[in-house]
Design a protein around this motif. Structure first.
Motif, PDB file in Angstrom:
ATOM      1  N   ASN A  49      23.844   0.361 -22.874  1.00 39.85           N
ATOM      2  CA  ASN A  49      25.142   0.901 -23.300  1.00 39.85           C
ATOM      3  C   ASN A  49      25.426   0.587 -24.766  1.00 39.85           C
ATOM      4  OD1 ASN A  49      28.327  -0.268 -23.381  1.00 39.85           O
ATOM      5  ND2 ASN A  49      28.054   1.849 -22.765  1.00 39.85           N
ATOM      6  N   THR A 108      29.513  -5.918 -16.676  1.00 42.40           N
ATOM      7  CA  THR A 108      28.717  -4.760 -17.100  1.00 42.40           C
ATOM      8  C   THR A 108      28.096  -4.960 -18.472  1.00 42.40           C
ATOM      9  OG1 THR A 108      30.810  -3.781 -17.800  1.00 42.40           O
ATOM     10  CG2 THR A 108      29.877  -2.967 -15.732  1.00 42.40           C
ATOM     11  N   ILE A 109      28.496  -6.027 -19.191  1.00 41.53           N
ATOM     12  CA  ILE A 109      27.915  -6.267 -20.523  1.00 41.53           C
ATOM     13  C   ILE A 109      26.605  -7.037 -20.411  1.00 41.53           C
ATOM     14  CG2 ILE A 109      28.249  -7.421 -22.757  1.00 41.53           C
ATOM     15  CD1 ILE A 109      31.249  -6.896 -22.479  1.00 41.53           C
ATOM     16  N   GLY A 157      33.293  -0.668 -17.913  1.00 33.63           N
ATOM     17  CA  GLY A 157      33.408  -1.847 -18.769  1.00 33.63           C
ATOM     18  C   GLY A 157      34.831  -2.335 -18.925  1.00 33.63           C
ATOM     19  N   ARG A 158      35.778  -1.401 -18.952  1.00 39.54           N
ATOM     20  CA  ARG A 158      37.196  -1.783 -19.077  1.00 39.54           C
ATOM     21  C   ARG A 158      37.628  -2.697 -17.949  1.00 39.54           C
ATOM     22  NH1 ARG A 158      40.960   0.871 -22.505  1.00 39.54           N
ATOM     23  NH2 ARG A 158      42.796   0.388 -21.307  1.00 39.54           N
ATOM     24  N   HIS A 159      37.069  -2.441 -16.742  1.00 41.25           N
ATOM     25  CA  HIS A 159      37.469  -3.247 -15.589  1.00 41.25           C
ATOM     26  C   HIS A 159      36.538  -4.431 -15.350  1.00 41.25           C
ATOM     27  CE1 HIS A 159      40.510  -0.343 -14.628  1.00 41.25           C
ATOM     28  NE2 HIS A 159      39.610   0.614 -14.745  1.00 41.25           N
ATOM     29  N   CYS A 160      35.242  -4.196 -15.574  1.00 45.46           N
ATOM     30  CA  CYS A 160      34.260  -5.213 -15.163  1.00 45.46           C
ATOM     31  C   CYS A 160      33.988  -6.255 -16.245  1.00 45.46           C
ATOM     32  CB  CYS A 160      32.964  -4.538 -14.774  1.00 45.46           C
ATOM     33  SG  CYS A 160      33.199  -3.282 -13.519  1.00 45.46           S
ATOM     34  N   GLY A 161      34.249  -5.954 -17.511  1.00 37.55           N
ATOM     35  CA  GLY A 161      34.034  -6.930 -18.587  1.00 37.55           C
ATOM     36  C   GLY A 161      32.593  -7.378 -18.667  1.00 37.55           C
ATOM     37  N   SER A 183      25.781   3.920 -27.001  1.00 40.37           N
ATOM     38  CA  SER A 183      27.132   4.306 -27.437  1.00 40.37           C
ATOM     39  C   SER A 183      27.252   4.494 -28.963  1.00 40.37           C
ATOM     40  CB  SER A 183      28.187   3.341 -26.891  1.00 40.37           C
ATOM     41  OG  SER A 183      27.968   2.045 -27.339  1.00 40.37           O
ATOM     42  N   THR A 239      26.408   5.925 -19.848  1.00 39.43           N
ATOM     43  CA  THR A 239      27.089   5.916 -21.145  1.00 39.43           C
ATOM     44  C   THR A 239      27.251   7.345 -21.657  1.00 39.43           C
ATOM     45  OG1 THR A 239      26.054   3.813 -21.628  1.00 39.43           O
ATOM     46  CG2 THR A 239      27.034   4.977 -23.489  1.00 39.43           C
ATOM     47  N   PRO A 271      32.322   1.581 -30.979  1.00 40.61           N
ATOM     48  CA  PRO A 271      32.129   2.951 -30.506  1.00 40.61           C
ATOM     49  C   PRO A 271      32.920   3.192 -29.212  1.00 40.61           C
ATOM     50  CG  PRO A 271      30.029   1.967 -31.069  1.00 40.61           C
ATOM     51  CD  PRO A 271      31.042   0.881 -31.161  1.00 40.61           C
ATOM     52  N   LEU A 272      33.363   4.423 -29.038  1.00 36.71           N
ATOM     53  CA  LEU A 272      34.214   4.746 -27.881  1.00 36.71           C
ATOM     54  C   LEU A 272      33.552   4.474 -26.543  1.00 36.71           C
ATOM     55  CD1 LEU A 272      35.910   8.128 -28.814  1.00 36.71           C
ATOM     56  CD2 LEU A 272      36.916   5.854 -28.721  1.00 36.71           C
ATOM     57  N   GLU A 273      32.239   4.753 -26.462  1.00 35.58           N
ATOM     58  CA  GLU A 273      31.570   4.653 -25.152  1.00 35.58           C
ATOM     59  C   GLU A 273      31.107   3.238 -24.840  1.00 35.58           C
ATOM     60  OE1 GLU A 273      31.710   7.049 -23.145  1.00 35.58           O
ATOM     61  OE2 GLU A 273      32.413   8.552 -24.551  1.00 35.58           O
ATOM     62  N   LEU A 274      31.355   2.304 -25.752  1.00 34.89           N
ATOM     63  CA  LEU A 274      30.934   0.929 -25.492  1.00 34.89           C
ATOM     64  C   LEU A 274      31.852   0.313 -24.438  1.00 34.89           C
ATOM     65  CD1 LEU A 274      28.867  -1.211 -26.569  1.00 34.89           C
ATOM     66  CD2 LEU A 274      30.739  -2.118 -27.915  1.00 34.89           C
ATOM     67  N   GLY A 275      31.237  -0.319 -23.442  1.00 34.86           N
ATOM     68  CA  GLY A 275      32.016  -0.858 -22.323  1.00 34.86           C
ATOM     69  C   GLY A 275      32.682  -2.179 -22.636  1.00 34.86           C
ATOM     70  N   THR A 276      33.683  -2.162 -23.498  1.00 35.82           N
ATOM     71  CA  THR A 276      34.374  -3.403 -23.832  1.00 35.82           C
ATOM     72  C   THR A 276      35.661  -3.527 -23.038  1.00 35.82           C
ATOM     73  OG1 THR A 276      35.417  -2.236 -25.646  1.00 35.82           O
ATOM     74  CG2 THR A 276      33.548  -3.626 -26.200  1.00 35.82           C
ATOM     75  N   GLN A 277      36.103  -4.758 -22.898  1.00 35.51           N
ATOM     76  CA  GLN A 277      37.340  -4.998 -22.165  1.00 35.51           C
ATOM     77  C   GLN A 277      38.442  -5.344 -23.172  1.00 35.51           C
ATOM     78  OE1 GLN A 277      37.038  -8.191 -19.281  1.00 35.51           O
ATOM     79  NE2 GLN A 277      37.948  -6.829 -17.764  1.00 35.51           N
ATOM     80  N   PRO A 278      39.549  -4.585 -23.198  1.00 38.44           N
ATOM     81  CA  PRO A 278      40.605  -4.894 -24.156  1.00 38.44           C
ATOM     82  C   PRO A 278      41.281  -6.229 -23.822  1.00 38.44           C
ATOM     83  CG  PRO A 278      41.296  -3.105 -22.713  1.00 38.44           C
ATOM     84  CD  PRO A 278      39.896  -3.454 -22.329  1.00 38.44           C
ATOM     85  N   TYR A 315      30.357   4.614 -18.427  1.00 42.75           N
ATOM     86  CA  TYR A 315      30.110   3.184 -18.577  1.00 42.75           C
ATOM     87  C   TYR A 315      31.276   2.462 -19.251  1.00 42.75           C
ATOM     88  CZ  TYR A 315      27.038  -0.797 -18.196  1.00 42.75           C
ATOM     89  OH  TYR A 315      26.489  -1.986 -17.805  1.00 42.75           O
ATOM     90  N   ASP A 316      31.932   3.122 -20.214  1.00 39.27           N
ATOM     91  CA  ASP A 316      33.055   2.456 -20.886  1.00 39.27           C
ATOM     92  C   ASP A 316      34.219   2.257 -19.916  1.00 39.27           C
ATOM     93  OD1 ASP A 316      33.365   5.334 -21.014  1.00 39.27           O
ATOM     94  OD2 ASP A 316      35.078   4.991 -22.328  1.00 39.27           O
ATOM     95  N   GLY A 339      29.868   9.298 -20.161  1.00 38.25           N
ATOM     96  CA  GLY A 339      31.207   8.756 -20.411  1.00 38.25           C
ATOM     97  C   GLY A 339      31.780   7.929 -19.274  1.00 38.25           C
TER      98      GLY A 339
END
Lengths: 335, 149
Positions: free
Chosen positions: B98, B89-90, B82-86, B102, B73, A151-158, B78-79, B76
């Motif tokens: 989240n 934040t998981i 998450g991109r930075h914190c990995g 999500s 979340t 899902p888009l809002e899931l805080g994943t790291q690419p 939290y993602d 918009g």
């Protein structure tokens, strides 16, 4: 009639031009390298629709409409629409085609669909069966993410090798005997190649062997060297995938400097934080429609080999531990 | 053309890798900050709600953090964190919130039953199943230890 050359290449003998193009790009692409080239830029990737799927269908429909309007044509003037996209059952293409009362051929070759549609359409036209065809392909970040990933809002790291599915669509109008426009001279239909790369976040590595196989076969079938072309541009290998492709070529002693390039690697600027670059069925379509076509018309480029690349995986195949088979088709466009 | 095994070796050698020191550090710091915020909320409740016991206050703190995770979340943010914190934040409970909110937002368009209700545990489902299973197994082990020891 097209003549088969070698094992996989077909020379298009009649005069088939890419007469016009139309492209729509999303907000992220609108800040990228080709921001001044797109015909229409979206401020919002939902485009007043209720879901991303509906937005992608609208984008797909509007590019077909756009290319027809540019040529003052209506749907009655075209023989067929060719198209494809990444969604299950290629709904963006078929749902947009329901808006036009025109024969429709839906194609799927993942991100290589643009090449697949150009190849099939030009061969059909060369057989004197159709006079005017519109080829359109699209992709959308929102729809591809949810279908293939999270899902888009899931805080994943690419991961460092991941790519960014582009939002947008490109359409081209193919026409017979229309004068001084870029022409499709030959096409090479690719084989499905699997070098057993199984990391779905590293599509570049999975697709590079297929891209090279097609380029190599094309050059051999046509008895050419890479420098015959001003540019050999793959669809969406990304920066790392492009490096791998060049490695393949260099091992075989081919010159790659200033010739090999990749639409996905070029579409975003380096400070856009989009990983290895763009991907998706719309990637090569919008880069061709927006940028390459104009460069050909302006005679800045004369001969290009467009090689859209596709990773033929699904979420289920990845979950079942399958590796990623890939394909690429080469389209020789000259003016 | 390069052979398959040779290619795989070349990819293994050249593939861009995660800069682990950097991601570990950002995860450590961002995860730490979330936990500090949690501690702050715990202290706040302890002082403002003296009538509650320690366990109730802990529960209240957890609920507050889950709300914050769900709220961020929904708007918009939290993602992007998450991109930075990995993992930073998981791993905390905000990340768990989240992972449920999500997909719920995402599948809202497919309707309440087939969409939200069935898909909201898409990501968190495995965590819940393994959590429940593990706690049951550990409970049995503890019970057996108590009976025999």
């Amino acid at each position: 009639m097209s003549k088969k050359r070698g094992n996989q290449t077909f020379v298009i003998e009649s005069d088939i031009s890419i007469k016009n193009t139309y492209s729509i790009a999303g907000p992220e692409e609108g800040e990228g390298s080709f921001k001044d080239y797109y015909d229409y830029l979206l401020d919002d990737d939902l485009w007043e629709c209720k879901s991303y799927e509906k937005a992608e269908i609208k984008i797909h429909k509007e590019v077909i409409d756009g290319v027809l309007k540019k040529e003052y044509l209506t749907h009655r003037n075209i023989d067929c629409i060719f198209g494809g996209d990444l969604l299950n059952q290629i709904i963006s293409s078929s749902f947009s085609a329901r808006e036009f009362e025109v024969p429709f051929i839906g194609l799927y070759g993942a991100c290589s669909t643009f090449g697949e549609s150009l190849a099939v359409a030009s061969m059909i036209m060369d057989g004197d069966n159709m006079q005017r065809i519109v080829c359109a392909t699209s992709s959308h970040f929102g729809t591809a993410e949810r279908q293939y990933r999270f899902p888009l809002e899931l805080g994943t790291q690419p991961t460092p090798t991941s790519q960014w599915t582009i939002t947008g669509a490109g359409a081209v109008l193919l026409e017979r005997n229309s004068g001084d426009y870029p022409k499709i001279k030959s096409v090479t239909i690719g084989k499905v190649i699997d070098y057993e790369i199984s990391d779905a976040a590293n599509m570049g590595a999975a697709m590079a062997p297929a891209a090279y196989d097609t380029i190599y076969t094309h050059l051999r079938d046509m008895n050419r060297t890479p420098d015959y072309y001003d540019m050999i541009i793959t669809g969406d290998l990304g920066k790392y995938g492009l490096d791998l492709l060049k490695h393949f070529a260099e091992v075989d002693g081919l010159v790659t400097e200033n010739i090999f390039d990749d639409c996905g690697a070029r579409i975003y600027t380096s400070n856009q934080n989009c990983g290895q670059g763009g991907s998706g069925a719309g990637c090569s379509a919008i880069v061709y429609s927006a940028y390459l076509h104009k460069e050909l018309l302006a005679k800045k480029l004369h001969k290009i080999l467009l090689v859209p690349t596709g990773a033929l995986l699904s979420r289920l195949s990845t979950m079942q531990g399958e590796s990623i088979p890939a394909i690429a088709h080469a389209i020789d466009i000259e003016i | 053309m390069i052979e398959k095994t040779e290619y795989q070796k070349y990819v293994n050698k050249t593939v861009p890798r995660t800069q682990e020191l950097k991601t570990l550090l950002t995860a450590f710091i961002s995860g730490g900050i979330i936990c500090m915020i949690g501690e702050g909320i715990l202290d706040l409740y302890t002082y403002t709600l003296p009538m509650l016991g320690q366990e109730e206050i802990a529960t209240l703190t957890t609920i507050t953090l889950i709300f914050i995770g769900g709220f961020l979340t929904a708007v918009g943010l939290y993602d992007k964190l998450g991109r930075h914190c990995g993992a930073g934040t998981i791993i905390p409970i905000t990340g768990f919130a989240n992972s449920i909110v999500s997909p719920a937002i995402e599948f809202n368009r497919e309707g309440v039953f087939q969409g939200v209700m069935s898909k909201m545990f898409d990501i968190a489902g495995p965590v819940i199943v393994s959590g429940v299973t593990m706690s049951a197994i550990i409970g049995i082990i503890f019970y057996l230890i108590e009976v025999f020891a």
